[in-house]
Design a protein around this motif. Structure first.
Motif, short mmCIF file in Angstrom:
data_model
loop_
_atom_site.label_atom_id
_atom_site.label_comp_id
_atom_site.label_asym_id
_atom_site.label_seq_id
_atom_site.Cartn_x
_atom_site.Cartn_y
_atom_site.Cartn_z
N VAL A 192 0.96 -1.27 -0.10
CA VAL A 192 -0.14 -0.03 0.03
C VAL A 192 1.02 1.29 -0.05
CG1 VAL A 192 -1.80 1.21 1.43
CG2 VAL A 192 -1.96 -0.98 1.37
N GLY A 193 1.96 0.95 0.73
CA GLY A 193 2.82 2.39 0.76
C GLY A 193 3.43 2.55 -0.61
N TRP A 194 3.70 1.65 -1.37
CA TRP A 194 4.25 2.07 -2.59
C TRP A 194 3.23 2.44 -3.62
CZ3 TRP A 194 8.55 2.45 -5.22
CH2 TRP A 194 9.94 2.32 -4.61
N ILE A 195 2.05 1.66 -3.46
CA ILE A 195 0.85 2.21 -4.49
C ILE A 195 0.57 3.58 -4.13
CG2 ILE A 195 -1.63 1.98 -4.95
CD1 ILE A 195 -1.25 -0.84 -4.32
N THR A 196 0.55 4.14 -2.70
CA THR A 196 0.43 5.72 -2.61
C THR A 196 1.41 6.44 -3.18
OG1 THR A 196 -0.75 4.93 -0.37
CG2 THR A 196 -0.13 7.21 -0.48
N VAL A 197 2.64 6.22 -2.90
CA VAL A 197 3.80 6.97 -3.38
C VAL A 197 3.86 6.87 -4.88
CG1 VAL A 197 6.32 6.82 -3.70
CG2 VAL A 197 5.33 6.40 -1.38
N GLY A 216 -6.83 -6.31 -4.89
CA GLY A 216 -6.23 -6.67 -3.58
C GLY A 216 -6.35 -5.68 -2.66
N LEU A 217 -6.46 -4.33 -3.12
CA LEU A 217 -6.65 -3.24 -2.22
C LEU A 217 -7.88 -3.44 -1.27
CD1 LEU A 217 -5.95 0.16 -3.93
CD2 LEU A 217 -4.83 -0.72 -1.80
N SER A 224 -7.02 -7.94 9.56
CA SER A 224 -7.28 -7.95 10.96
C SER A 224 -6.52 -6.68 11.78
CB SER A 224 -6.77 -9.05 11.72
OG SER A 224 -5.40 -9.14 11.45
N SER A 225 -5.75 -5.78 10.93
CA SER A 225 -5.04 -4.76 11.44
C SER A 225 -5.56 -3.41 10.93
CB SER A 225 -3.57 -4.77 10.74
OG SER A 225 -2.90 -3.35 11.05
N HIS A 226 -6.05 -2.73 12.21
CA HIS A 226 -6.61 -1.42 11.95
C HIS A 226 -5.96 -0.38 11.09
CE1 HIS A 226 -9.28 2.05 12.58
NE2 HIS A 226 -8.02 2.55 12.72
N GLU A 227 -4.75 -0.45 11.15
CA GLU A 227 -4.00 0.46 10.30
C GLU A 227 -3.82 0.23 8.93
OE1 GLU A 227 0.89 2.00 10.33
OE2 GLU A 227 0.37 0.56 11.93
N GLN A 230 -6.95 0.94 7.43
CA GLN A 230 -7.06 2.36 7.27
C GLN A 230 -6.45 2.82 6.07
OE1 GLN A 230 -5.76 4.79 10.63
NE2 GLN A 230 -7.49 5.72 10.85
N GLN A 231 -5.15 2.23 5.81
CA GLN A 231 -4.50 2.48 4.67
C GLN A 231 -4.89 2.34 3.39
OE1 GLN A 231 -0.64 0.58 5.66
NE2 GLN A 231 0.38 2.41 6.59
N ALA A 232 -5.48 1.03 3.25
CA ALA A 232 -6.06 0.39 2.26
C ALA A 232 -7.40 1.56 1.82
CB ALA A 232 -6.65 -0.99 2.35
N ASP A 233 -7.97 1.85 2.67
CA ASP A 233 -9.18 2.75 2.58
C ASP A 233 -9.03 4.11 2.28
OD1 ASP A 233 -11.82 3.46 2.84
OD2 ASP A 233 -11.40 4.61 4.75
N SER A 234 -7.67 4.62 2.70
CA SER A 234 -7.24 5.84 2.37
C SER A 234 -6.86 5.87 0.70
CB SER A 234 -6.23 6.43 3.26
OG SER A 234 -5.46 7.40 2.71
#
Length: 528
Positions: A192-197, A216-217, A224-227, A230-234
């Motif tokens: 997700v970090g790479w997709i966002t960048v 995939g997103l 299970s991880s809230h973080e 949140q990142q995927a939703d963002s």
């Protein structure tokens, strides 16, 4: 030959167990390579790099491998602007060390590539897919120190990629797509970090490749991880905003993914998918015509979702979809949509069954000929729906039946099938008979309905059923407000030819029940 370039003492120290000795030896290597580069002796430089690779990074001894990695990084620093032409020798052995069994070797591999990358910057983009693949695995490394080193390297690589004009998104996407369904939380964060960048880089069209990693997103929305959720939703929210502002989007491929995700067991995933579908219907309109049936198949169940937010969006989307005027010539598949509506008539949820019937009505009003050509596929289901526990559903079913029965052929077919159903299911006649007959009399003309029923019942072989049916029809005739005009007509049987004709039409079948025939004669004021 290598010994002549690098003193034996330096080579010994390069494989020493003490880090300080290895570091000092590496500084010696850096100086030697720097001198060789200054004289343009690239042949000897290649000999040095081969020595570091063959004798050190490929060694069975961990300290040798560590020394080889620090040595390769030092050689790159010594080369500075000349480093690019030796990268094919330098980078592969470092990448191979990312999968070393020794935690410290993997750590030094990260450190070495970090130092190499700082020197060559964009020149090492040709190795990007290999580096990305290695970092993807290291992001989930069992050793926290290796993970930390990998994160530092990852940040540097991102900086280099965002400033480089050599990065190929086309070559990268297949690798990203392949990794998107990995379940490891560290890998998911990495992706997700790479997709966002990459999406933040103006010259990289991530939106154009969104269908390749959209699923995939969406998969990460139920992590299970809230973080991670949140990142995927963002990331998804950002892409949806870009879609709204983009003149050309491949709605079709993404619609297929959203339809699947709208049926997810995860509530948040369903809400996000149905929200995207809602926007697509508003934005895509005619482009989505070939996918209407699939979209409808996703929307109708969501209309009865346990979560109110999903129900609201699904209803709005349903209305938007129904309001779009589409033609079979444009790919509007009447049969497919009819099939979806028929299937949803079996839904356990009343709201979904009601909307399915509204769709059948909509299709009948807009594409009557096409719908009637597929009538055999839906007629039995529509008849069974007359036994629905919901009165509202039954009334809507009757409206659909009435719409179908506008012409003589389908009118007779409806009444014949109706009698057949009543004969096979006496409880339907008992519980819903009055409602069905009264409503059809309003929708299709009471006299026409009663004449047709009488004709069918006159020749009924099952006399017990005929008697019960006639009694039911007689009771409806005598008591229902909807049949007041029919009663008035029968009362004029002696003075009105139309009334007399109706009386004669009913008489033969009403004879199946003594009480019914007496009632009919009294109503018509005819002596028996």
């Amino acid at each position: 030959m290598a010994d002549a370039v690098i003193p034996p003492a330096v080579l010994r120290n390069l494989s020493d167990k003490l880090y300080e000795k290895r570091k000092n030896a590496a500084l010696e290597v850096e100086g030697i390579v720097k001198s060789l580069a200054a004289t343009g002796d690239h042949e000897k430089i290649s000999i040095v790099i081969n020595l570091l690779t063959n004798e050190f990074t490929s060694s069975t001894q961990a300290n040798h491998r560590k020394g080889g990695l620090i040595g390769l990084a030092a050689a790159t620093v010594g080369l500075t602007t000349e480093a690019a032409q030796h990268l094919n020798q330098i980078v592969p052995p470092v990448l191979d060390s990312f999968v070393d069994q020794d935690n410290r070797v993997r750590y030094y591999a990260c450190e070495a590539l970090y130092n190499i990358a700082k020197v060559v910057r964009g020149d090492f983009i040709i190795f990007f897919n290999h580096i990305f693949d290695a970092l993807c695995k290291l992001s989930a490394d069992s050793d926290p120190n290796v993970q930390s080193a990998a994160h530092l390297l990852d940040r540097l690589v991102k900086d280099i990629v965002t400033e480089s004009d050599q990065f190929s998104i086309e070559e990268f996407i297949p690798l990203l797509r392949e990794r998107m369904n990995v379940l490891n939380p560290y890998v998911r964060q990495f992706l997700v970090g790479w997709i966002t960048v990459l999406d933040s880089v103006p010259d990289i069209d991530m939106l154009g490749f969104l269908p390749d990693f959209l699923d995939g997103l969406f998969n990460m929305l139920s992590d299970s991880s809230h973080e991670i959720r949140q990142q995927a939703d963002s990331a998804l929210s950002e892409f949806l905003q870009e879609i709204k502002n983009s003149p050309s989007v491949d709605y079709g491929r993404m619609a297929e993914i959203l339809v699947q995700r709208a049926a997810s067991l995860d509530e948040f995933t369903r809400l996000t998918a149905i929200t995207w579908i809602n926007e697509f219907v508003k934005l895509g309109g005619e482009q989505l015509v070939p996918y209407y049936a699939d979209i409808l198949g996703a929307i109708l169940p969501c209309i009865s979702d346990k979560e109110e937010k999903i129900r609201v969006v699904a209803r709005e989307t349903n209305e938007e979809l129904r309001a779009i005027k589409a033609d079979p010539a444009e790919g509007f598949d009447v049969a497919a949509i009819l099939s979806i509506a028929r299937r949803q008539l079996s839904s356990e949820w009343e709201a979904t069954r009601i909307e399915a019937l509204h769709w059948i009505s909509t299709l009948l009003n807009g594409h009557r000929i096409e719908v009637l050509s597929f009538l055999n596929d839906i007629f039995d289901t529509l008849l069974k729906a007359l036994s629905d526990p919901s009165d509202e559903v039954v009334l809507l079913v009757l409206e659909v039946h009435a719409c179908i029965a506008k012409d003589l052929l389908h009118f007779r077919q409806l009444v014949v099938f109706l009698v057949h159903n009543f004969r096979n299911d006496h409880s339907l006649l008992e519980k819903r008979g009055a409602l069905i007959i009264r409503r059809l009399c309003v929708l299709l003309d009471a006299e026409r309905i009663y004449r047709e029923l009488s004709t069918i019942l006159e020749g009924e072989a099952d006399l017990d059923f005929a008697s019960i049916m006639v009694q039911a029809l007689n009771l409806i005739l005598l008591t229902s407000s909807e049949l007041s005009e029919l009663r008035d007509l029968l009362k004029q049987s002696l003075v009105n030819s139309a009334g007399k004709d109706l009386f004669v039409s009913l008489y033969a079948s009403w004879c199946h029940s003594p009480m019914a025939i007496i009632s009919l004669c009294l109503l018509a004021q005819v002596s028996i």
